[in-house]
Enzyme design. Structure first.
Site, PDB file in Angstrom:
ATOM      1  N   ASP A   1       0.844  -1.231   0.032  1.00 11.27           N
ATOM      2  CA  ASP A   1      -0.113  -0.007  -0.107  1.00 11.27           C
ATOM      3  C   ASP A   1       1.023   1.117  -0.200  1.00 11.27           C
ATOM      4  OD1 ASP A   1      -1.886   1.767   0.138  1.00 11.27           O
ATOM      5  OD2 ASP A   1      -2.976   0.972   1.933  1.00 11.27           O
ATOM      6  N   ALA A   2       1.232   1.563  -1.270  1.00 11.21           N
ATOM      7  CA  ALA A   2       2.438   2.678  -1.220  1.00 11.21           C
ATOM      8  C   ALA A   2       1.798   4.040  -2.006  1.00 11.21           C
ATOM      9  CB  ALA A   2       3.596   2.237  -2.085  1.00 11.21           C
ATOM     10  N   LYS A   3       0.487   3.642  -2.863  1.00 17.97           N
ATOM     11  CA  LYS A   3      -0.213   4.471  -3.594  1.00 17.97           C
ATOM     12  C   LYS A   3       0.593   5.494  -4.234  1.00 17.97           C
ATOM     13  CE  LYS A   3      -3.902   4.851   0.180  1.00 17.97           C
ATOM     14  NZ  LYS A   3      -3.280   3.815   0.966  1.00 17.97           N
ATOM     15  N   ARG A   4       1.490   4.797  -5.081  1.00 18.79           N
ATOM     16  CA  ARG A   4       2.503   5.620  -5.881  1.00 18.79           C
ATOM     17  C   ARG A   4       1.685   6.108  -7.202  1.00 18.79           C
ATOM     18  NH1 ARG A   4       5.401   5.610  -1.891  1.00 18.79           N
ATOM     19  NH2 ARG A   4       7.113   4.981  -1.763  1.00 18.79           N
TER      20      ARG A   4
ATOM     21  N   THR B   1      -0.755  -0.471  -4.974  1.00 18.95           N
ATOM     22  CA  THR B   1      -1.791   0.523  -4.731  1.00 18.95           C
ATOM     23  C   THR B   1      -1.223   1.580  -5.537  1.00 18.95           C
ATOM     24  OG1 THR B   1      -1.121   1.380  -2.727  1.00 18.95           O
ATOM     25  CG2 THR B   1      -3.155  -0.144  -2.786  1.00 18.95           C
TER      26      THR B   1
END
Length: 303
Positions: free
Chosen positions: A98-101, A128
């Site tokens: 869950d890094a939302k890059r 993510t």
């Protein structure tokens, strides 16, 4: 990693059949670490993650480390994250970073390589990503996911209220008749994911997401749709079943959504949903036996 292995959607579908639709968050909030008697350092993060992996292995489909908490501890924290990802995969758990890059061009390609190449330190099964620099900016991540048989979860209808200002904004572009789901930003994101899942073959020629959950298939490219915001999809004309994306749903448990609300909110898309639970399970620690009981209770409710 072998190119002959199934894609992420197929692996997730198999995990659903074996272990149900629960994903356990690995969110080492400083307060939780203190409550568990652990230090907010690399050693504490590593021990925190290992206890969750021990409890979740063979009982949940996946784990989702929240990258920010590891980044905040610097090099030691990131080394701990690398160890946790490797140990979770060894234990048979799918790992969602869950890094939302979100970025463009070679920078997005570098992020995707870091998080999806299984030979790299942080190589997870899925990542993510944020599409809010334009969905096309995710092309390098989509290509990496296909190359490494990994997955993406694209932010679509997130559970934070302010997200709706952007996600449910109406698009100015003319929308084709019958394509009402693309009239909002989130609808456009969902339609782009649908196109990828239905039109692009896996490297060996097999259909993307081939392998069923019950009578449905899961695509390798999924969406993040909050457990509490799922009803907004239908009310906004967004078809979450199109292209059969895996749907990562945070918000179950401590954030207020019940299993009944999840089933109702997602409707016919429910078989695609991977339900994330973090605090509701983690607050039952630090003993592994207590974490196991919390996981099993969540599984029973979701079934």
């Amino acid at each position: 990693m072998s190119l002959s292995q199934p894609g992420f959607g197929a692996r997730l579908a198999e995990a659903y059949r074996a272990y149900g639709q629960l994903c356990v968050g690995i969110d080492p909030h400083p307060g939780l670490l203190t409550a568990w008697g652990l230090n907010d350092d690399a050693a504490g993060l590593r021990e925190f993650g290992r206890r969750i992996i021990t409890a979740a292995a063979g009982r949940a489909a996946a784990v989702k480390p929240q990258v920010a908490f590891f980044e905040s501890c610097g090099l030691g924290g990131m080394a701990a994250l690398a160890d946790i990802i490797a140990e979770a995969k060894q234990a048979g758990l799918l790992v969602i970073a869950d890094a939302k890059r979100g970025d463009i061009g070679s920078t997005m390609a570098a992020y995707a390589e870091a998080w999806l190449n299984p030979q790299n330190d942080f190589g997870a099964d899925a990542l993510t990503v944020s599409p809010y620099l334009g969905f096309g900016s995710l092309a390098p991540a989509v290509e990496a996911a296909q190359r490494y048989r990994g997955g993406l979860f694209v932010l679509a209808l997130t559970s934070n209220p302010e997200g709706q200002q952007v996600q449910l904004a109406r698009r100015e572009q003319e929308v084709a008749p019958g394509a009402s789901s693309a009239s909002t930003v989130a609808g456009h994101i969902a339609s782009q994911v649908q196109q990828i899942n239905t039109a692009r073959p896996a490297p060996d020629g097999a259909a993307v997401g081939e392998t069923a959950v019950g009578e449905t298939a899961l695509g390798d490219i999924g969406l993040v749709v909050g457990a509490t915001t799922a009803p907004l999809a239908s009310s906004s004309g967004i078809d979450l079943t199109a292209g059969r994306p895996a749907l990562l749903a945070p918000g179950y448990g401590a954030q207020g959504a019940t299993a009944a609300q999840l089933r109702s909110g997602f409707g016919s898309a429910w078989p695609q949903v991977l339900v994330n639970s973090s605090r509701a399970i983690l607050e039952q620690g630090p003993e592994v036996a207590d974490l196991i009981r919390a996981i099993e209770a969540s599984q029973a409710e979701l079934r």
